[in-house]
Design a protein around this motif. Structure first.
Motif, short mmCIF file in Angstrom:
data_model
loop_
_atom_site.label_atom_id
_atom_site.label_comp_id
_atom_site.label_asym_id
_atom_site.label_seq_id
_atom_site.Cartn_x
_atom_site.Cartn_y
_atom_site.Cartn_z
N GLY A 122 37.20 40.97 35.88
CA GLY A 122 37.93 40.80 34.60
C GLY A 122 39.35 41.25 34.61
N LEU A 123 40.18 41.02 35.61
CA LEU A 123 41.58 41.35 35.92
C LEU A 123 42.52 40.42 35.36
CD1 LEU A 123 41.45 43.29 39.41
CD2 LEU A 123 40.96 44.23 37.16
N PRO A 124 43.84 40.63 34.83
CA PRO A 124 44.67 39.77 34.52
C PRO A 124 44.98 38.82 35.83
CG PRO A 124 45.45 41.66 34.37
CD PRO A 124 44.16 42.10 34.42
N ASP A 125 45.17 37.58 35.53
CA ASP A 125 45.42 36.65 36.71
C ASP A 125 46.92 36.61 37.01
OD1 ASP A 125 44.45 34.51 38.48
OD2 ASP A 125 45.70 33.10 37.42
N LEU A 129 39.39 34.42 42.51
CA LEU A 129 38.07 34.51 42.08
C LEU A 129 37.67 36.14 42.13
CD1 LEU A 129 36.57 31.68 44.40
CD2 LEU A 129 36.67 32.02 41.64
N ALA A 130 38.55 36.81 42.80
CA ALA A 130 38.02 38.27 42.81
C ALA A 130 38.48 38.81 41.50
CB ALA A 130 38.76 39.00 44.15
N ARG A 131 39.71 38.38 41.05
CA ARG A 131 40.02 38.84 39.76
C ARG A 131 39.24 38.70 38.61
NH1 ARG A 131 46.85 39.33 39.37
NH2 ARG A 131 47.03 40.62 41.05
N LEU A 132 38.75 37.32 38.58
CA LEU A 132 37.98 36.98 37.79
C LEU A 132 36.65 37.69 37.48
CD1 LEU A 132 37.35 34.69 35.60
CD2 LEU A 132 36.35 33.40 37.26
N SER A 180 42.67 33.47 50.73
CA SER A 180 43.46 32.22 50.09
C SER A 180 43.75 32.79 48.93
CB SER A 180 42.71 30.86 49.99
OG SER A 180 41.80 31.19 49.29
N VAL A 181 44.56 31.90 48.04
CA VAL A 181 44.97 32.43 46.68
C VAL A 181 43.86 32.09 45.99
CG1 VAL A 181 46.46 31.67 44.48
CG2 VAL A 181 47.38 31.64 46.84
N LEU A 182 42.88 31.29 45.97
CA LEU A 182 41.51 31.13 45.37
C LEU A 182 40.81 32.14 45.64
CD1 LEU A 182 40.02 29.22 43.71
CD2 LEU A 182 39.08 28.15 45.78
N LEU A 205 37.44 43.98 45.29
CA LEU A 205 38.76 44.67 44.37
C LEU A 205 39.87 44.86 45.04
CD1 LEU A 205 39.22 45.66 41.66
CD2 LEU A 205 38.54 47.97 42.35
N MET A 206 40.04 45.22 46.21
CA MET A 206 41.12 45.40 46.91
C MET A 206 41.88 44.05 47.27
SD MET A 206 40.84 48.49 49.58
CE MET A 206 40.79 50.28 49.12
N ARG A 207 40.97 43.00 47.54
CA ARG A 207 41.80 41.72 47.64
C ARG A 207 42.13 41.22 46.29
NH1 ARG A 207 37.30 40.99 51.49
NH2 ARG A 207 35.92 40.03 49.91
#
Length: 384
Positions: free
Chosen positions: A205-208, A199-202, A193-195, A272-274
């Protein structure tokens, strides 16, 4: 419930021989061991380099790492020479024989022996020729391109990741070549899902809101990674997220440059890949297969001399990943990946662990007409 192929009161045993050069050979061995263990087999793993006498294995590992870091073109020259000069290839095969005695002891009691490393395959083939090893030997080809050292006389089966790799193996004289699905951990899958993606980006610490290109260069962070990062950033299509592995010097240099997001060793690569939109790679090894299993398009770029370039060519031939050979080709490749993502998809190939299991139990699926994956599923169910 269908009965297990492992008879009650017996315990089938598999020996897997890998090598700690990078992470690809060990990664495949680890996943094969996990699947076979789940199916009720006893599995032991060994590092081929540790089976060599004295400190020769450590020297080989260090020399290979130094070549990739300091003189990568020398590795390609050696790689090419092995393909063309029979005496040099014969000398390397003889080197593998130095581990034969220890390898024979290691494989004692196994019902099948699996190699995920070329020199281990050569040593096991030698043992089979001499009658010192009387159980099947299976070579799992971890790369999409197949080098002559992968093909060992008297190996009972060679497992290839794609018909392209299988055709190369057959041209080099391999017997009983079978196409199998890559041995990739089940955690590598598309985001549900987009969520989950956010959450993986968060977590990392990756830009959303940015489009993210994950730049991978193996466990050692080998190759001209800094130039790749600059080129990816210069396209203005994506933000590079770089995994430097154990290369601390590379991580520090990239962090000082302030370009993109720089990471060191990452334990949770599936997450990280997701979090990312595509992968840019230079070796064509396990990371490429993991990305494709995660539903990410893959681009080969600034590939390592030798196996990196031959793998890139095979990935492109198979239709799994385009190869941007020059900097001016990269923006178009990135744009195509972003606008028309391609995943590897299901090839219908058998689970490699299932083929190994069938050989270990003497119920080779190729001979019985049953699918290897069906056999392994029955084993897993019966072992629970």
């Amino acid at each position: 419930m269908t009965p297990s192929l492992i008879h009650p009161g017996t315990r089938r045993h598999v020996t897997i021989v890998s090598a700690s050069v990078g992470a690809g050979h060990d990664g495949a061995a680890s996943e094969l061991a996990r699947r076979l263990g789940e199916a009720g087999f006893t599995v032991d793993r060994h590092d081929f380099l540790d089976l060599l006498p004295a400190s020769l294995g450590r020297l080989l590992r260090q020399t290979y790492a130094l070549q990739l870091r300091a003189a990568p073109e020398s590795w390609e020259r050696l790689f090419t020479a092995l393909d063309r000069r029979r005496k040099l290839a014969a000398a390397v095969r003889a080197l593998s024989g130095l581990a034969a005695r220890r390898l024979a002891r290691t494989a004692a009691g196994a019902d099948v022996v699996v190699s995920t490393y070329p020199l281990a395959s050569q040593a096991l083939g030698r043992l089979r020729r001499r009658g010192a090893l009387r159980v099947p030997v299976v070579t799992y080809l971890t790369d999409m391109s197949v080098h002559p050292l992968w093909i060992a006389e008297r190996a009972d089966a060679h497992l290839a990741l794609h018909p392209t790799a299988a055709a190369q193996a057959r041209r080099l004289g391999a017997a009983d070549v079978r196409v199998c699905a890559p041995a990739v951990r089940p955690g590598f899958r598309p985001a549900s899902s987009v969520l989950e993606r956010r959450l993986a980006r968060l977590h990392f610490g990756l830009p959303d809101d940015d489009r993210l290109a994950l730049v991978v260069a193996g466990a050692w962070g080998s190759g001209d990674v800094a130039a790749t990062v600059r080129d990816v950033a210069a396209s203005r299509l994506v933000t590079p997220v770089v995994v430097c592995g154990r290369n601390t010097a590379l991580r520090e240099a990239l962090a000082r440059s302030g370009v993109g997001v720089t990471l060191g060793w990452v334990e949770d690569m599936p997450a990280l890949m997701r979090a990312c939109d595509l992968v840019v790679q230079n070796a064509g090894g396990l990371s490429s297969l993991e990305a494709l299993a995660s539903g990410l398009p893959v681009i080969s770029y600034r590939c390592l001399p030798g196996h990196g370039r031959t793998n890139a060519a095979a990935l492109e031939e198979s239709g799994w990943a385009p190869w941007a050979r020059r900097p001016d080709e990269l923006p178009e490749a990135l744009f195509a990946a972003l606008t028309a993502p391609r995943a590897m998809g299901s090839t219908g190939a058998a689970d490699p662990a299932a083929i190994i299991a069938a050989l270990a139990t003497g119920r080779d699926a190729a001979a019985t007409g049953r699918t290897a994956s069906m056999e392994l599923s029955e084993m897993v169910e019966a072992s629970r």
